[in-house]
Write an enzyme that holds these catalytic residues in place. Structure first.
Site, PDB file in Angstrom:
ATOM      1  N   GLY B 104      66.904  69.592  -6.194  1.00 14.82           N
ATOM      2  CA  GLY B 104      66.532  68.364  -6.890  1.00 14.82           C
ATOM      3  C   GLY B 104      65.668  67.533  -5.998  1.00 14.82           C
ATOM      4  O   GLY B 104      65.141  68.015  -4.989  1.00 14.82           O
ATOM      5  N   GLY B 105      65.519  66.332  -6.425  1.00 15.74           N
ATOM      6  CA  GLY B 105      64.681  65.437  -5.651  1.00 15.74           C
ATOM      7  C   GLY B 105      65.176  65.261  -4.229  1.00 15.74           C
ATOM      8  O   GLY B 105      64.384  65.089  -3.315  1.00 15.74           O
ATOM      9  N   MET B 106      66.459  65.323  -4.102  1.00 12.49           N
ATOM     10  CA  MET B 106      67.015  65.093  -2.767  1.00 12.49           C
ATOM     11  C   MET B 106      66.817  66.294  -1.864  1.00 12.49           C
ATOM     12  O   MET B 106      67.078  66.246  -0.680  1.00 12.49           O
ATOM     13  CB  MET B 106      68.507  64.723  -2.874  1.00 12.49           C
ATOM     14  CG  MET B 106      69.481  65.867  -3.036  1.00 12.49           C
ATOM     15  SD  MET B 106      69.259  66.847  -4.559  1.00 12.49           S
ATOM     16  CE  MET B 106      69.984  65.779  -5.762  1.00 12.49           C
ATOM     17  N   VAL B 109      70.264  72.127  -1.841  1.00 14.07           N
ATOM     18  CA  VAL B 109      71.629  72.065  -1.305  1.00 14.07           C
ATOM     19  C   VAL B 109      72.315  73.425  -1.408  1.00 14.07           C
ATOM     20  O   VAL B 109      72.248  74.089  -2.441  1.00 14.07           O
ATOM     21  CB  VAL B 109      72.464  71.014  -2.070  1.00 14.07           C
ATOM     22  CG1 VAL B 109      73.838  70.880  -1.437  1.00 14.07           C
ATOM     23  CG2 VAL B 109      71.744  69.669  -2.098  1.00 14.07           C
ATOM     24  N   LYS B 124      72.178  70.359   3.233  1.00 12.95           N
ATOM     25  CA  LYS B 124      71.148  69.716   2.411  1.00 12.95           C
ATOM     26  C   LYS B 124      69.821  69.749   3.142  1.00 12.95           C
ATOM     27  O   LYS B 124      69.654  69.133   4.191  1.00 12.95           O
ATOM     28  CB  LYS B 124      71.574  68.279   2.117  1.00 12.95           C
ATOM     29  CG  LYS B 124      70.613  67.552   1.206  1.00 12.95           C
ATOM     30  CD  LYS B 124      71.248  66.281   0.706  1.00 12.95           C
ATOM     31  CE  LYS B 124      70.178  65.274   0.324  1.00 12.95           C
ATOM     32  NZ  LYS B 124      70.707  64.014  -0.147  1.00 12.95           N
ATOM     33  N   ASP B 217      71.366  53.115  -4.942  1.00 10.11           N
ATOM     34  CA  ASP B 217      71.182  54.158  -5.956  1.00 10.11           C
ATOM     35  C   ASP B 217      72.525  54.575  -6.535  1.00 10.11           C
ATOM     36  O   ASP B 217      72.789  55.770  -6.721  1.00 10.11           O
ATOM     37  CB  ASP B 217      70.476  55.361  -5.302  1.00 10.11           C
ATOM     38  CG  ASP B 217      69.896  56.291  -6.354  1.00 10.11           C
ATOM     39  OD1 ASP B 217      69.519  57.418  -5.981  1.00 10.11           O
ATOM     40  OD2 ASP B 217      69.849  55.906  -7.540  1.00 10.11           O
TER      41      ASP B 217
END
Lengths: 196, 1041
Positions: B104-106, B109, B124, B217
C-alpha cells in the site's frame, strides 16, 4: 503504424503541423493518432520498466519522440520558433483531450468512501492532473500570457530554457523567472480547486 | 488580483533570494498594511517550495506514466523493483520472510520470523521511489523515531530499523487480528466492545500526546483489533512531532492564525476528484473522511485533531456508517467543514446517550469546543463503561426481583398480571373531548419558531372535525381565571392545570430542538387528568425548510393516533404549506396578529397582518383576516381589497379556511348576503364546533331582519365558544332590537362576569341604558369612556345622537366634533368619517341643510372616478335630504358602479337615496315605487348600525306628500314599534312628529295631539332656536284650533 527509422521525420507530420498552424482543424485530427501512438509506446516502456525511473532519461526519450515527429531540419529558423510553438500547442490539445477521454478520474473516485492513501503518493514527482492543469493554464493566460506560453512550451512542448527563450524572444533569465513563478501559481491554482 | 502582477512578481523573486529569516522582515516592510498583497505573496512562496519538481517532466511523459499505471494494477502507480516485490522465503538480516501481507501507500509489509528471538514480526519496506526521495526517507525515519519513543500496549511497537540492499525497512510488532475497518464492516459494534476499544484508543492517544506526538492519521484502517480484542494504533508515519517552540506547545495558540510561511509542516490538500494528483508532496495526509476541519483547511494542527479523527472513528464504531462521506474528496472535505452528520443515537437507538454526547463533543468543528485532551475523553469513556457495568448489574438484580414478583403475583392473583404490563398504546378521544395545545418548547435558539409552530399545528389539527382544539380565547380566559396574564407562556405545568380546569381531556405538547442543522420535532399528547401518555410523535427535519412539512406529518399522524377515522383525514387534509404560507416569517407575523386580536383588538393586530402579507403576498388567510380587521376598523375599501385577494387565492386553502375566505368575500366585496349565509350553513355542517359560522350566520340573519333567528344563532355560537366576545355583543344588541331588554342586560352581565372586553361593549351598554331611560348609567358610561381614549369616539358619537334626540343640538354638534377629532387622532379615520356623514344626515333631517351639506361634503374628498367609501351612501342620502340633488346623484352613480352586487347597498341604501331624491323632486309616487325592493330588508342591518329604518321613514314621508294619512301613520308607527332598532337615532324621535303630521292629515286630532306631545316632551329642553321645535310647536297649536 510502426515507426521505422525511415519513416521517422515523416514529412507528413511536419506537413500536418504546417497545415494546422494555418488553421486546418482536420490536420489536428490526423496528428492526434500519431502522437497517441507515441504515447502508448512510451507507456509500454514504463511498464517494462525499461527506464530506470529518473527524469533525465525521461526527457531524453520524449525529445526523441518529438524529434521523430517533427522534422526540424526542414524548418527554417523563423519557422522553427513558430513550429515549436505550434507543436507545443498541439501537444497540449491532444494530451488534454486524451487525458480527459481516458478519465483518470476513475481512480479513487466513486461512491464509496474516498481514501487517498499513500498508494497514490508514490511517485517522487507530483503528477499533475493534465486536464486541471490545462484549465489553470488558461486562467494564467488571462493574467499573464507570456508565462502561460512559457509553461506550454516547456511542459507540453518539452522545450529547453534556451529553446523557449528563442521562441519567445526573451532572455533565458526571464524564461527561468517566468517558469518559476508560473509553477508556483499553477500549483496553487490546482490545490485551491479543492472544494470549489 | 487587484495588486499588479508585476509588483507581486518582483516581490516574489526578491523574497526567494533572501534567506528564510530575512524574508519575513522584507515582506513585512514591503507589504506594510496591505493584507491582500501579503497573503498573495505568502501563498505563492508557500507553493514555490513544493513546485520544484512540478511539471519538470514533459506532459507526454506524465500522461504516458499515468497511462501505464492505469494499465497495471500491481504497480499502483509505483515502481517497485523486483527486489522488494518478491521477498517471500528469503532471509533479510536476521529475519526469515514468511509471507507478503500487504502493499500500500505505506510500503510493502511482510511477516517474518526473528531468527534470534523466535518471534514473529512484521517487516515494513519503504516503496522504492522513496528511497531516493529525501522527503520520504526523512519521514520514514521520523516515523521510526516517533514510534520507538512510544511504549504503550495499544500502540504497535517498533523493534528496530534496518536496511536491505539499500532499502530501509522497519521491524514491528506483528499483529494478529483485523483492522477496525474490517471489524466494523458497516455495522455498529456491540456497545461493550466499543467502549473497551474506545477507551484503549484514548489511552494510547493520551500517551502519544504526552510525548508530543500527534498521529494525524487516525482512522479505522490504522487501528488493528487483535484476536484478544485489544486495540493497536498503527502508522505513525505521518505523525508530527510537536516542535518545541513555545507558541505551539500551547494547543490554544494554534487557534491563532499563523501565517503560512511560518508553517514548517504542512497538511496538504489532495484533489482526488480528477486524478491522483498533487500527492506525495512531502507530507501525505490522512484519509479524507477522517480529517479534522483544521486539517482540511491546511491549518496548523494540534492534539485536538487526533481527537476529532477519533470522534469520527467512534461514530463509525457506533453506527457502522461514516460521519462524513462523499463521492469526491472535495465533497468529503466540504462535509467535514460545513455539515453535521446525523446523531449517532438517531442511527443506533440502542446507543447509550452518553456515548452520543461524547462522540458529538469530539466532532465539534470548533476545536475549542471539543475535548481538549485525550485524557478528558478517556475519563468520560471509562466512566461510561464503568457505570454501565454497575447498571447492568443493578438491572440484572431488578430483573430478578421483578420476575420473582411477577411469579408471585401470577400465582396469587392471575388477573393482576395483565396490569403489570403497562403499555402506551393508542388511546382514543371520544367525540366530545377537547384538546389543549400548549406552547411549543423551542430549544433551537431561533425565535422564528416561537408561536409559528403552535399556530401551524393548530391549523393542522383544526382541520379535523373530531378534534376539538381549545381556542386561544378560551385559553386566555382560563389563564385569567387561574390568575395569570392572558399572554402568559404555557409551561407544561400551567398547561396541565388549565387543561384540567377546562375539563379538557388531552393536552398536546410540542417541542423543537436543533441538532446541528437538523431539527428534532416531538409531539406528545397527554391525558391531563392523570398524566397518562396518549400518543407520541417524533420527526426529524433535515433543514429549516423541512420543519413545517415534518410537523404536518406529525400532526396527521397524531390525529390518526388519537382516534380519527382515516377517511376524515383524507378529506380534510390540504397540504399545509399551500394552505397557509411557506414563509416562516409571515406565519410568525400572522400568529402574532391572531394573538393580538384576541387580547388587544383589531387595531393592534393590523400592522402584523400587513407585515404578513408583505412577507408573503399570497398568504390567503392573512388577507382574509385583514379584510375582516379593516372592515371592523371602518375601512371598507381596504377590507374589500384584501377580501378580494384572499378569494382569488382560495384554491390553495384548507376547507375551513376556504369557508372563511369565501364568506368574507361575499360579505366585504360583493355584499351578497344570501350567498354569504349559504357558506356559513355549509361551514356549520362541516365544522360543527366552529363558532364563526354560527356567529356569522346569525349576523346575516340579523341583517336580513330575521332577529329571532339571529338571537338563536348567537346563542348557539356561544354554546360552541363561550368566550367569544363579539357574539355577546351582537346578541345583546339583537336583544335590544327585539326589545328584550332583560335578556340584553343578562348578556352584558355575562360579558362582564367573564371579563371579556371589546371596543363596542360600552356602546351596547349605553344603548341599553338609553332604552331604559337610565340617564345615570349613560352618564357613568360616558365618564368611563375617558379612560378609553382609543374608543371613546364611539361613545361621543352616540351621546351626540342622544343629545340631538332630545333637541340639544348645540351639544350634539359639540360632541360630534369631539368624536370626529378623537377618531381622527386615533387613526380610526374610517370611524371619523362615519360619525361625520351620520351627523350630516341628522342635520338634514333636522332641517339644517347648510350644515348637512357641509358635513357631507367634507367627510371625504369627492372627486370623479375615485373610489368612494361605503359612508358615501350616508353622505348621498344626507345630500339628497338636504336638497343637494346634483351631488347626491353623483355619489349615487359612483356607488352603483362600485357596489353592483352588494345586497345592503342595493336593497337599502340605493332605494333610500333614490327615494329621497324623488321626494325632493316632489315625486312621492316614484319614491314609494323605488322603495319597494327595500321592503324585506328595511328593518334589518347590522345590529349596532346607524341610520336604520330609512326606507320606512321615507315611505312615510312620501305618503304624507300624497296626503295618504293611513299609510303614513302605518309607516311611522312601524318606526316606533321598532324602537330598539332605531335606539337613539333621530328618526326615533322625529317619528312622533311625523306621526303627528300624519294623524293631522286625517284630522285625527287626538292621536295627532298625543304624537306631538310625545315629541315635545322629548324636546322640552331643546335648543330654543331649533327649527323643528318651532315647527312642531306651531303645528301643535294649530291642532287645537
Amino acid at each position: 503504424m510502426a515507426y521505422s527509422p525511415e519513416s521517422l521525420m515523416d514529412p507528413g507530420v511536419t506537413g500536418l503541423l504546417k497545415a494546422w498552424s494555418r488553421g486546418d482543424e482536420d490536420a489536428l485530427e490526423q496528428l492526434a493518432p500519431l502522437v497517441e501512438h507515441e504515447l502508448h509506446s512510451l507507456a509500454r516502456k514504463y511498464l517494462r520498466k525499461e527506464r530506470p525511473g529518473r527524469s533525465l532519461q525521461t526527457t531524453e526519450l520524449v525529445n526523441e519522440v518529438y524529434l521523430r515527429l517533427i522534422d526540424t531540419e526542414q524548418l527554417s529558423w523563423q519557422d522553427r520558433a513558430h513550429f515549436f510553438a505550434v507543436s507545443a500547442r498541439m501537444m497540449r490539445h491532444i494530451l488534454t483531450d486524451f487525458a480527459r477521454s481516458r478519465s483518470y478520474l476513475k481512480r479513487g473516485g466513486g461512491a464509496l468512501p474516498v481514501t487517498w492513501d499513500e498508494t497514490l503518493a508514490v511517485s517522487p514527482e507530483p503528477d499533475p492532473d493534465i486536464v486541471a492543469l490545462d484549465e489553470a493554464l488558461k486562467e494564467l493566460a488571462l493574467v499573464d500570457p507570456r508565462k502561460s506560453q512559457v509553461v506550454e512550451l516547456r511542459f507540453f512542448g518539452g522545450l529547453s530554457v534556451e529553446e523557449t527563450s528563442e521562441v519567445l524572444k526573451v532572455s533565458q533569465q526571464t524564461v527561468l523567472r517566468d517558469w518559476k513563478f508560473a509553477k508556483s501559481w499553477l500549483m496553487r491554482a490546482l490545490s485551491e480547486q479543492i472544494g470549489s | 488580483m487587484t495588486v499588479s502582477l508585476r509588483h507581486i512578481e518582483r516581490l516574489y523573486h526578491a523574497a526567494l533570494e533572501l534567506g528564510e529569516s530575512e524574508r519575513e522582515a522584507f515582506l513585512d516592510a514591503e507589504c506594510a498594511g496591505d493584507e491582500d498583497l501579503r497573503r498573495e505573496i505568502d501563498s505563492l512562496l508557500f507553493y514555490s517550495k513544493y513546485a520544484e519538481r512540478f511539471i519538470e517532466s514533459p506532459a507526454l511523459a506524465t500522461v504516458a506514466k499515468q497511462l501505464a499505471s492505469e494499465q497495471s494494477d500491481d504497480q499502483a502507480g509505483g515502481d517497485y523493483t523486483n527486489a522488494i516485490q518478491n521477498l517471500e522465503g528469503t532471509t533479510i538480516s536476521h529475519y526469515e520472510v514468511i509471507s507478503h501481507l500487504a502493499t500500500g501507500g505505506m510500503g510493502v509489509v511482510y511477516s517474518a520470523k526473528d531468527i534470534r528471538l523466535g518471534r514473529v514480526v512484521a517487516l515494513k519496506f519503504l516503496p522504492e521511489n522513496f528511497s531516493n526521495d529525501p522527503y520520504a526517507l526523512n519521514r520514514f525515519y521520523r516515523e521510526a523515531r516517533t514510534v520507538s519513543s512510544l511504549n504503550h500496549p495499544n500502540i504497535c511497537t517498533l523493534y528496530e530499523v534496518s536496511e536491505h540492499e539499500g532499502q530501509p525497512f522497519m521491524v514491528m510488532e506483528y499483529l494478529d487480528g483485523q483492522s477496525l475497518q474490517e471489524l466494523i464492516s458497516g455495522r455498529p459494534l456491540e456497545t461493550n466492545q466499543l467502549l473497551q476499544l474506545a477507551a484503549e484508543i484514548a489511552d494510547a492517544l493520551e500517551a502519544a500526546h504526552g510525548e508530543g506526538i500527534i498521529h494525524r492519521d487516525i482512522k479505522p484502517a490504522n487501528i488493528v483489533v487483535t484476536r484478544k480484542g485489544h486495540a493497536k494504533i498503527l502508522d505513525f508515519g505521518v505523525a508530527k512531532l510537536r516542535p518545541r517552540t513555545k507558541i505551539e506547545a500551547d494547543p490554544l495558540a494554534a487557534d491563532k492564525k499563523l501565517r503560512r510561511s511560518q508553517l514548517t509542516d504542512v497538511v496538504f490538500e489532495n484533489e482526488g476528484s480528477r486524478s491522483p494528483a498533487l500527492t506525495g508532496l512531502g507530507m501525505a495526509i490522512g484519509t479524507a473522511s477522517y480529517m479534522s476541519p483544521e486539517q482540511a483547511r491546511g491549518e496548523e494542527i494540534d492534539v485536538r485533531t487526533d481527537l476529532f479523527s477519533f470522534g469520527v472513528v467512534l461514530y463509525e464504531m457506533a453506527t457502522g456508517r461514516q460521519a462524513f462521506s462523499g463521492s469526491t474528496t472535495a465533497a468529503v472535505r466540504r462535509a467535514i467543514l460545513t455539515e453535521q452528520p446525523k446523531h449517532p443515537l438517531v442511527l443506533n437507538p440502542e446507543l447509550p446517550h452518553e456515548l452520543d454526547r461524547i462522540t458529538w463533543k469530539a466532532l465539534e468543528k470548533d476545536r475549542s469546543a471539543r475535548y481538549q485532551s485525550a485524557t478528558e475523553m478517556l475519563r468520560d469513556l471509562t466512566a461510561l463503561r464503568d457505570n454501565r457495568r454497575v447498571d447492568a448489574k443493578r438491572r440484572k438484580d431488578l430483573r430478578h426481583l421483578f420476575v420473582l414478583a411477577l411469579i408471585t403475583v401470577a400465582l396469587l392473583i392471575p388477573a393482576l398480571v395483565y396490569y403489570y404490563f403497562k403499555t402506551a398504546g393508542s388511546h382514543h378521544l371520544t367525540d366530545k373531548d377537547t384538546v389543549l395545545v400548549a406552547d411549543f418548547a423551542n430549544d433551537t435558539g431561533e425565535d422564528v419558531w416561537d408561536d409559528t409552530l403552535k399556530q401551524w399545528l393548530q391549523v393542522e389539527l383544526d382541520q379535523s372535525p373530531y378534534l376539538n382544539i381549545l381556542s386561544d380565547e378560551s385559553v386566555q380566559k382560563l389563564l385569567h381565571f387561574a390568575g395569570h396574564s392572558p399572554n402568559e407562556q404555557l409551561s407544561p405545568e400551567l398547561a396541565r392545570d388549565l387543561c384540567r380546569r377546562a375539563g379538557s381531556k388531552a393536552i398536546l405538547f410540542g417541542s423543537i430542538s436543533s441538532i446541528g442543522r437538523h431539527y428534532a420535532i416531538a409531539l406528545k399528547a397527554e391525558n391531563c387528568e392523570n398524566g397518562e401518555l396518549l400518543s407520541e410523535e417524533h420527526k426529524e427535519a433535515n433543514n429549516r425548510e423541512d420543519v413545517l412539512a415534518k410537523l404536518q406529518e406529525a400532526g396527521v399522524s397524531m390525529r390518526n393516533k388519537l382516534g380519527e377515522s382515516l377517511s376524515s383525514i383524507k378529506k380534510y387534509d390540504a397540504p399545509l404549506e399551500q394552505a397557509t404560507t411557506p414563509s416562516l416569517e409571515a406565519l410568525r407575523a400572522y400568529s402574532a396578529a391572531q394573538r393580538l386580536r384576541q387580547s388587544r383588538g383589531d387595531n393592534e393586530a393590523l400592522p402584523f397582518l400587513k407585515q404578513a402579507v408583505v412577507l408573503d403576498p399570497n398568504f390567503a388567510i392573512a388577507h382574509a383576516v385583514l379584510g375582516m380587521v379593516y372592515s371592523n376598523l371602518g375601512d371598507n375599501a381596504m377590507a374589500a381589497q384584501h377580501a378580494r385577494k384572499a378569494y382569488a387565492l382560495r384554491d390553495r386553502l384548507t376547507e375551513r379556511e376556504r369557508f372563511y375566505v369565501e364568506s368574507s368575500y361575499y360579505s366585504l366585496v360583493t355584499g351578497e348576503l344570501e350567498k354569504e349565509a349559504e357558506v356559513y350553513e355549509q361551514w356549520k355542517l362541516a365544522y360543527p364546533r366552529d363558532r364563526t359560522p354560527f356567529h356569522k350566520l346569525a349576523y346575516c340573519d340579523g341583517f336580513l331582519g330575521r332577529y329571532e333567528r339571529a338571537a338563536a344563532g348567537y346563542s348557539e355560537a356561544l354554546k360552541v365558544e363561550p368566550n367569544d366576545v363579539v357574539s355577546y355583543i351582537d346578541l345583546a344588541s339583537t336583544y335590544i332590537v327585539l326589545n328584550r331588554l332583560e335578556d340584553a342586560q343578562n348578556t352584558l352581565q355575562e360579558l362582564e362576569t367573564r371579563k371579556l372586553e371589546h371596543e363596542y361593549v360600552s356602546e351596547v351598554a349605553y344603548l341599553l341604558a338609553f332604552m331604559r331611560n337610565d340617564a345615570k348609567e349613560m352618564d357613568r358610561l360616558l365618564a368611563a369612556a375617558d379612560n378609553d381614549p382609543e374608543n371613546q369616539d364611539i361613545l361621543f358619537s352616540s351621546q351626540s345622537d342622544t343629545e340631538a334626540y332630545y333637541g340639544h343640538l348645540r351639544k350634539a354638534r359639540e360632541l360630534l366634533l369631539r368624536a370626529v377629532e378623537s377618531a381622527s387622532q386615533n387613526g380610526a379615520g374610517g370611524r371619523a368619517s362615519e360619525w361625520q356623514v351620520h351627523a350630516a344626515l341628522r342635520e338634514a333631517e333636522l332641517g339644517n341643510q347648510n350644515a348637512a351639506r357641509k358635513l357631507a361634503t367634507t367627510a371625504f374628498p369627492l372627486s370623479a372616478g375615485k373610489e368612494v367609501p361605503a359612508e358615501a351612501a350616508v353622505a348621498a342620502l344626507a345630500l339628497a335630504r338636504a336638497g343637494d340633488i346634483t351631488r347626491a346623484e353623483f355619489l349615487l352613480r359612483d356607488l352603483i358602479r362600485q357596489f353592483p352586487t352588494d345586497v345592503w347597498m342595493n336593497r337599502y341604501w340605493f332605494p333610500s337615496i333614490r327615494a329621497a331624491i324623488e321626494i325632493d323632486r316632489n315625486n312621492p309616487a316614484r319614491a314609494i315605487e323605488v322603495l319597494q325592493i327595500a321592503k324585506p330588508y328595511e328593518v334589518g342591518g347590522d345590529p349596532i348600525t346607524l341610520d336604520t329604518l330609512y326606507p320606512i321613514y321615507l315611505r312615510g314621508q312620501a305618503y304624507l306628500m300624497e296626503r295618504n294619512s293611513g299609510a303614513a301613520v302605518s309607516e311611522f308607527q312601524k318606526i316606533l314599534e321598532h324602537r330598539g332598532r332605531v335606539a337613539n337615532g333621530i328618526l326615533g324621535v322625529l317619528a312622533y312628529l311625523q306621526l303627528g303630521r300624519a294623524y293631522g292629515l286625517s284630522a285625527d286630532a287626538s292621536n295627532a295631539g298625543a304624537a306631538y306631545q310625545n315629541f315635545l316632551a322629548f324636546w322640552k329642553d331643546a335648543d330654543p332656536d331649533a327649527l323643528l321645535l318651532r315647527q312642531a310647536k306651531a303645528e301643535y297649536s294649530t291642532l287645537h284650533r
